[in-house]
Design a protein around this motif. Structure first.
Motif, PDB file in Angstrom:
ATOM      1  N   GLY A 238       0.854  -1.024   0.082  1.00  0.00           N
ATOM      2  CA  GLY A 238       0.178  -0.058   0.091  1.00  0.00           C
ATOM      3  C   GLY A 238       0.912   1.229   0.161  1.00  0.00           C
ATOM      4  O   GLY A 238       2.129   1.072   0.209  1.00  0.00           O
ATOM      5  N   THR A 239       0.330   2.459  -0.170  1.00  0.00           N
ATOM      6  CA  THR A 239       0.846   3.660  -0.280  1.00  0.00           C
ATOM      7  C   THR A 239       0.290   4.691   0.728  1.00  0.00           C
ATOM      8  O   THR A 239      -1.206   4.959   0.638  1.00  0.00           O
ATOM      9  CB  THR A 239       0.933   4.343  -1.651  1.00  0.00           C
ATOM     10  N   VAL A 240       1.112   5.125   1.679  1.00  0.00           N
ATOM     11  CA  VAL A 240       0.471   6.347   2.619  1.00  0.00           C
ATOM     12  C   VAL A 240      -0.110   7.417   2.005  1.00  0.00           C
ATOM     13  O   VAL A 240       0.549   8.055   1.074  1.00  0.00           O
ATOM     14  CB  VAL A 240       1.614   6.757   3.547  1.00  0.00           C
ATOM     15  N   ASP A 241      -1.281   7.426   2.237  1.00  0.00           N
ATOM     16  CA  ASP A 241      -1.909   8.706   1.438  1.00  0.00           C
ATOM     17  C   ASP A 241      -2.103  10.094   2.173  1.00  0.00           C
ATOM     18  O   ASP A 241      -1.727  11.086   1.606  1.00  0.00           O
ATOM     19  CB  ASP A 241      -3.410   8.316   1.136  1.00  0.00           C
ATOM     20  N   SER A 242      -2.091  10.139   3.425  1.00  0.00           N
ATOM     21  CA  SER A 242      -2.232  11.160   4.263  1.00  0.00           C
ATOM     22  C   SER A 242      -1.926  10.721   5.848  1.00  0.00           C
ATOM     23  O   SER A 242      -2.171   9.567   6.111  1.00  0.00           O
ATOM     24  CB  SER A 242      -3.533  11.884   4.231  1.00  0.00           C
ATOM     25  N   VAL A 243      -1.202  11.648   6.512  1.00  0.00           N
ATOM     26  CA  VAL A 243      -1.055  11.622   7.711  1.00  0.00           C
ATOM     27  C   VAL A 243      -1.750  12.772   8.427  1.00  0.00           C
ATOM     28  O   VAL A 243      -1.356  13.881   8.310  1.00  0.00           O
ATOM     29  CB  VAL A 243       0.445  11.430   8.166  1.00  0.00           C
ATOM     30  N   SER A 244      -2.547  12.303   9.239  1.00  0.00           N
ATOM     31  CA  SER A 244      -3.602  13.570   9.908  1.00  0.00           C
ATOM     32  C   SER A 244      -2.519  14.214  10.933  1.00  0.00           C
ATOM     33  O   SER A 244      -1.517  14.042  11.513  1.00  0.00           O
ATOM     34  CB  SER A 244      -4.594  12.792  10.879  1.00  0.00           C
ATOM     35  N   THR A 245      -3.079  15.562  11.039  1.00  0.00           N
ATOM     36  CA  THR A 245      -2.155  16.539  11.777  1.00  0.00           C
ATOM     37  C   THR A 245      -3.111  16.444  13.427  1.00  0.00           C
ATOM     38  O   THR A 245      -2.504  17.265  14.192  1.00  0.00           O
ATOM     39  CB  THR A 245      -2.120  17.822  11.248  1.00  0.00           C
ATOM     40  N   ALA A 246      -4.184  16.023  13.322  1.00  0.00           N
ATOM     41  CA  ALA A 246      -5.187  15.960  14.371  1.00  0.00           C
ATOM     42  C   ALA A 246      -4.625  14.734  15.412  1.00  0.00           C
ATOM     43  O   ALA A 246      -4.641  13.822  14.969  1.00  0.00           O
ATOM     44  CB  ALA A 246      -6.514  15.933  14.119  1.00  0.00           C
ATOM     45  N   VAL A 247      -4.399  15.139  16.623  1.00  0.00           N
ATOM     46  CA  VAL A 247      -3.784  14.130  17.837  1.00  0.00           C
ATOM     47  C   VAL A 247      -4.749  13.759  18.609  1.00  0.00           C
ATOM     48  O   VAL A 247      -5.641  14.637  19.051  1.00  0.00           O
ATOM     49  CB  VAL A 247      -2.883  14.774  18.447  1.00  0.00           C
TER      50      VAL A 247
END
Length: 341
Positions: A238-247
């Motif tokens: 798979g390919t990382v599409d997005s990494v959230s900035t909300a923790v």
């Protein structure tokens, strides 16, 4: 005299036979020597090493969101879960009036009724009617609700069987989304208030979502490849599409962030847990030996035993996939070291 000689000869023969028997017995009773023991060896290699960690991910669909009506009313029709709604099609009905899907980025925020009205919502209306094949006439650069655009709205309403077909677009007659959507679970039931949550929609493309420790976000970036193990044991990438900035923080847990991974090898899966393998630190062009070659030194630290050579102290680095990064005197690619078999 003759008898004496014969007796003496027999005695000598018996003595010799006994000695030979004892010697043979002693020889057979001794354990046979073992062949010289051989030690397993491995070559020092120059390679790239990467450490990994795994997380549990969930198969679903990309860009999931919940829709609700923009105007008060009663939900009178809902689509089937799994159906795909495209531009100009009905998402659901409120008071038996269709709520149409339009593509764009500006949501509808008012009635569009007065000729001369200007705004980005008018631009969305004009662009979508044109895309659906309606003649809207010349459009000013500032997106104006012209007479010709109002006439196009009347034709569209007639085709949609919207009553009255008066050219007035009421708030909630269409919802604006980036593109076509797949219908997920319907939250509302027939007869519910349309201003509440009505249904979930998403892109058609499948995705895997997972949560990772916020401290690991520096190791990930959009476009990075990951490994995925499916429930049946098969593997895909798979390919990382997005990494959230909300923790997300919860009591007694490390802070988490959500990531979304796109993958094309998910088959018929629409909802399942999978194992996602992430690459962490990578070192390139380093010397490495099997972990089994390391020996703990009495004074602390580690060493390796060179094949037919001395015990050499080494500095260890990254451990990965049964190998360990090493450096030390006498080590080079191709040199053999003693290791566990």
């Amino acid at each position: 005299m003759m008898r004496t000689k014969i007796a003496l000869a027999l005695a000598v023969l018996m003595a010799l036979g006994g000695w030979a028997y004892q010697a043979r017995f002693r020889h057979e009773a001794l354990p046979k020597p073992h062949p010289a023991a051989t030690l397993a060896t491995a070559e020092v290699v120059k390679t790239d090493l990467s450490d990994y960690w795994t997380e549990t991910g969930t198969v679903g669909f990309r860009r999931q969101r919940t829709l609700r009506g923009a105007a008060a009313g009663v939900v009178t029709w809902l689509p089937k879960s799994g159906s795909v709604v495209t531009r100009g099609r009905t998402l659901f009905r409120v008071n038996d009036r269709p709520v149409t899907l339009f593509y764009g980025s500006t949501p509808m925020f008012r009635d569009i009724a007065t000729v001369g009205l200007v705004g980005r919502d008018v631009r969305v209306l004009a662009d979508n009617l044109r895309a659906l094949g309606y003649r809207i006439g010349p459009q000013p650069a500032d997106a104006t609700f012209t007479e010709s655009l109002k006439a196009a709205v009347q034709r569209w309403q007639t085709d949609r069987e919207t009553r009255p077909a008066d050219g007035v677009v009421k708030l909630g007659d269409f919802l604006v989304l980036p593109g076509k959507v797949r219908v997920g679970a319907t939250t509302a039931r027939l007869g519910d208030d349309a201003t509440g949550d009505v249904m979930a929609v998403s892109d058609q493309a499948k995705a895997v979502s997972a949560e990772i420790d916020a401290s690991r976000t520096d190791d990930l970036r959009a476009g990075q490849k990951v490994g995925i193990t499916l429930p049946d044991g098969k593997s895909t990438t798979g390919t990382v599409d997005s990494v959230s900035t909300a923790v997300r923080t919860e009591q007694n847990e490390a802070p988490k962030v959500q990531i979304v991974i796109t993958a094309s090898g998910l088959g018929a899966l629409t909802s399942a847990d999978v194992e996602v393998r992430f690459t962490g630190t990578t070192v390139r062009g380093v010397l490495a030996v099997p972990v089994g070659a390391l020996l703990a030194l009495s004074g602390g630290g580690y060493g390796v035993q060179l094949d037919r050579g001395p015990l050499t102290a080494v500095k260890v680095g990254l451990f990965a996939d049964g190998m360990v990064q090493v450096s030390g005197q006498g080590l080079a690619a191709g040199v053999k070291v003693v290791t566990t078999s």
